[in-house]
Enzyme design. Structure first.
Site, PDB file in Angstrom:
ATOM      1  N   SER A  21      17.871  10.695   2.237  1.00 42.04           N
ATOM      2  CA  SER A  21      16.520  12.205   0.701  1.00 42.04           C
ATOM      3  C   SER A  21      17.170  12.175  -0.391  1.00 42.04           C
ATOM      4  O   SER A  21      18.047  13.028   0.233  1.00 42.04           O
ATOM      5  CB  SER A  21      15.591  13.220   1.512  1.00 42.04           C
ATOM      6  OG  SER A  21      14.594  13.547   1.102  1.00 42.04           O
ATOM      7  N   SER A  47       8.335  14.369   5.666  1.00 37.04           N
ATOM      8  CA  SER A  47       8.155  12.669   4.932  1.00 37.04           C
ATOM      9  C   SER A  47       7.576  12.227   6.222  1.00 37.04           C
ATOM     10  O   SER A  47       6.825  12.367   7.113  1.00 37.04           O
ATOM     11  CB  SER A  47       9.617  12.460   4.063  1.00 37.04           C
ATOM     12  OG  SER A  47       9.125  10.728   3.489  1.00 37.04           O
ATOM     13  N   LYS A  58       3.892  12.307   7.317  1.00 33.19           N
ATOM     14  CA  LYS A  58       2.205  12.889   7.123  1.00 33.19           C
ATOM     15  C   LYS A  58       1.153  13.087   7.393  1.00 33.19           C
ATOM     16  O   LYS A  58       1.047  13.996   7.054  1.00 33.19           O
ATOM     17  CB  LYS A  58       2.837  12.314   5.339  1.00 33.19           C
ATOM     18  CG  LYS A  58       3.777  12.611   4.590  1.00 33.19           C
ATOM     19  CD  LYS A  58       4.008  11.599   3.851  1.00 33.19           C
ATOM     20  CE  LYS A  58       4.424  11.644   2.474  1.00 33.19           C
ATOM     21  NZ  LYS A  58       4.293  10.994   1.142  1.00 33.19           N
ATOM     22  N   GLY A  69      -2.558  -1.816  -4.436  1.00 34.92           N
ATOM     23  CA  GLY A  69      -1.979  -1.225  -2.839  1.00 34.92           C
ATOM     24  C   GLY A  69      -3.069  -0.339  -3.005  1.00 34.92           C
ATOM     25  O   GLY A  69      -4.255   0.402  -3.373  1.00 34.92           O
ATOM     26  N   GLY A  84      -1.845   1.747   0.316  1.00 33.12           N
ATOM     27  CA  GLY A  84      -0.837   2.927   1.350  1.00 33.12           C
ATOM     28  C   GLY A  84      -0.801   3.907   1.304  1.00 33.12           C
ATOM     29  O   GLY A  84      -1.599   4.548  -0.165  1.00 33.12           O
ATOM     30  N   GLY A  85      -0.109   4.090   1.502  1.00 29.79           N
ATOM     31  CA  GLY A  85       0.403   6.652   1.168  1.00 29.79           C
ATOM     32  C   GLY A  85       0.310   6.981  -0.229  1.00 29.79           C
ATOM     33  O   GLY A  85      -0.235   7.369  -0.885  1.00 29.79           O
ATOM     34  N   ASN A 136      -5.695  -5.294  -2.869  1.00 30.11           N
ATOM     35  CA  ASN A 136      -5.116  -5.587  -2.095  1.00 30.11           C
ATOM     36  C   ASN A 136      -5.412  -6.700  -0.973  1.00 30.11           C
ATOM     37  O   ASN A 136      -6.479  -6.683  -1.522  1.00 30.11           O
ATOM     38  CB  ASN A 136      -5.440  -4.509  -0.659  1.00 30.11           C
ATOM     39  CG  ASN A 136      -3.829  -3.597  -0.389  1.00 30.11           C
ATOM     40  OD1 ASN A 136      -3.776  -2.497  -0.528  1.00 30.11           O
ATOM     41  ND2 ASN A 136      -4.444  -3.783   0.877  1.00 30.11           N
ATOM     42  N   LYS A 144      -4.912  -8.356   2.518  1.00 22.83           N
ATOM     43  CA  LYS A 144      -6.683  -8.861   3.871  1.00 22.83           C
ATOM     44  C   LYS A 144      -5.086  -8.102   4.868  1.00 22.83           C
ATOM     45  O   LYS A 144      -4.999  -8.797   5.205  1.00 22.83           O
ATOM     46  CB  LYS A 144      -6.892  -9.398   3.066  1.00 22.83           C
ATOM     47  CG  LYS A 144      -8.298  -9.537   2.693  1.00 22.83           C
ATOM     48  CD  LYS A 144      -9.943  -9.494   3.779  1.00 22.83           C
ATOM     49  CE  LYS A 144     -10.746  -9.306   2.311  1.00 22.83           C
ATOM     50  NZ  LYS A 144     -11.901 -10.071   2.621  1.00 22.83           N
ATOM     51  N   ASP A 145      -4.520  -7.628   4.639  1.00 18.21           N
ATOM     52  CA  ASP A 145      -3.651  -6.592   5.550  1.00 18.21           C
ATOM     53  C   ASP A 145      -4.458  -5.873   6.038  1.00 18.21           C
ATOM     54  O   ASP A 145      -5.114  -4.963   6.257  1.00 18.21           O
ATOM     55  CB  ASP A 145      -2.283  -6.554   5.014  1.00 18.21           C
ATOM     56  CG  ASP A 145      -1.966  -5.530   4.054  1.00 18.21           C
ATOM     57  OD1 ASP A 145      -2.906  -5.273   3.488  1.00 18.21           O
ATOM     58  OD2 ASP A 145      -1.025  -5.023   3.659  1.00 18.21           O
TER      59      ASP A 145
END
Ligand code: NAD
Length: 287
Positions: free
Chosen positions: A22, A69, A73, A133, A135-136, A157, A159-160
């Protein structure tokens, strides 16, 4: 550093695992040093079964605040007293503030992204954005953009496993903000072209372009780009992804993920210290 630490020094930190890579300790300690603030920021590698004890310990030790992190999260919220509306919308927390024993969780990733745009003189308020996207990183960006007043967001996105989250993000934006959000399959190339054509900014908020996917782009080819399109990528290692390289060749204004990373830290720093992070000092410390 040793000379700086006294009996008055207060603690800031970061919880995650793994954590040793980090850049946050370098950022925050450089900022504290430059401003003469009596804080030390340390990274704590916490295992999942120790998270609750770590939060209790931080509270007992009166740690002023800490970053969160992966993988915590989405799980640390259960140990906190309050969660801000933006963190609720994102279902994630990256910053905890300890106000005399009252713990508040929030997320600054989206603010970081929006401030990074402003820093480059880019204004997308009242305009349309296309982003890939869910995700986070993408979730934090779209929620903040919607709350800040971006008019329309078209989310693409594959298709996951993230598709469900993408559906939820669209539903939350449409029901909780004035912004109009839509979700499309990234493989629907005709719609992708149309939505990008109608947008002022195109953002990659996926892993495509780094690690095993370095040298790859989320777009099928460069014909989707045009000179007056702003192209942004959340990735900053490599500094310039294939997408940004190609966009630059076309003459687009480009922006990588470093600004988002810096300004999410600056936003957390402000919440803990009430001071503006000296961005130039921090950039230099990271070099
Ligand atoms: P995540 O795992 O939560 O989400 C990954 C996203 O990428 C999902 O939407 C997924 O569907 C998509 N994806 C994965 N493989 C794909 C492929 N082959 N084609 C198309 N889409 C694909 O990850 P995250 O935490 O959101 O991180 C995404 C990226 O953002 C990473 O590169 C990370 O380093 C970066 N990031 C940057 C910052 C910053 O401050 N600049 C902050 C957080 C994350």
């Amino acid at each position: 550093m040793e000379k700086r630490i006294t009996g008055h020094t207060e603690l800031l930190g970061l919880v995650a695992t793994p954590i040793r890579h980090s850049k946050s300790p370098v950022m925050h300690n450089a900022a504290c040093r430059a401003l003469g603030l009596d804080y030390a920021y340390l990274a704590f590698d916490i295992q999942p079964d120790q998270l609750e004890d770590a939060v209790k310990g931080f509270k007992a030790l009166n740690v002023r605040g800490w970053n969160v992190s992966m993988p915590y999260k989405t799980t640390i919220g259960q140990y906190l007293d309050h969660i801000t509306p933006i963190a609720k919308m994102c279902g994630a927390i990256n910053t905890v503030i300890n106000d005399h024993g009252v713990l508040t969780g929030t997320i600054t990733d989206g603010t970081g992204y929006m401030t990074a745009l402003k820093d480059q003189g880019i204004d997308i308020i009242g305009k349309k954005m296309t982003i890939v996207g869910a995700g986070g990183a993408a979730t934090a960006i779209v929620m903040q953009a919607a709350l800040d007043g971006v008019k329309e967001i078209s989310i693409f996105n594959i298709k996951d496993a993230s598709w469900e989250r993408a559906l939820e993000n669209v539903e939350k934006i449409n029901s909780q903000t004035q912004c109009k959000a839509q979700l499309f399959d990234l493989n629907d190339h005709e719609t992708l072209r149309k939505e990008i054509n109608e947008s002022v900014i195109f953002t990659n908020a996926t892993n495509v372009g780094m690690g095993k996917l370095e040298g790859k782009m989320v777009l099928p080819d460069t014909s989707y780009l045009r000179k007056d399109l702003i192209v942004s990528d959340v990735i900053y290692m490599p500094e310039k992804t294939k997408l940004l390289e190609e966009a630059e060749k076309i003459g687009c204004k480009t922006i990588n993920g470093l600004g988002m990373m810096l300004y999410q830290g600056a936003a957390s720093f402000k919440l803990w210290t009430d001071q503006d992070m000296p961005i130039d000092v921090v950039k230099e410390a990271l070099d």
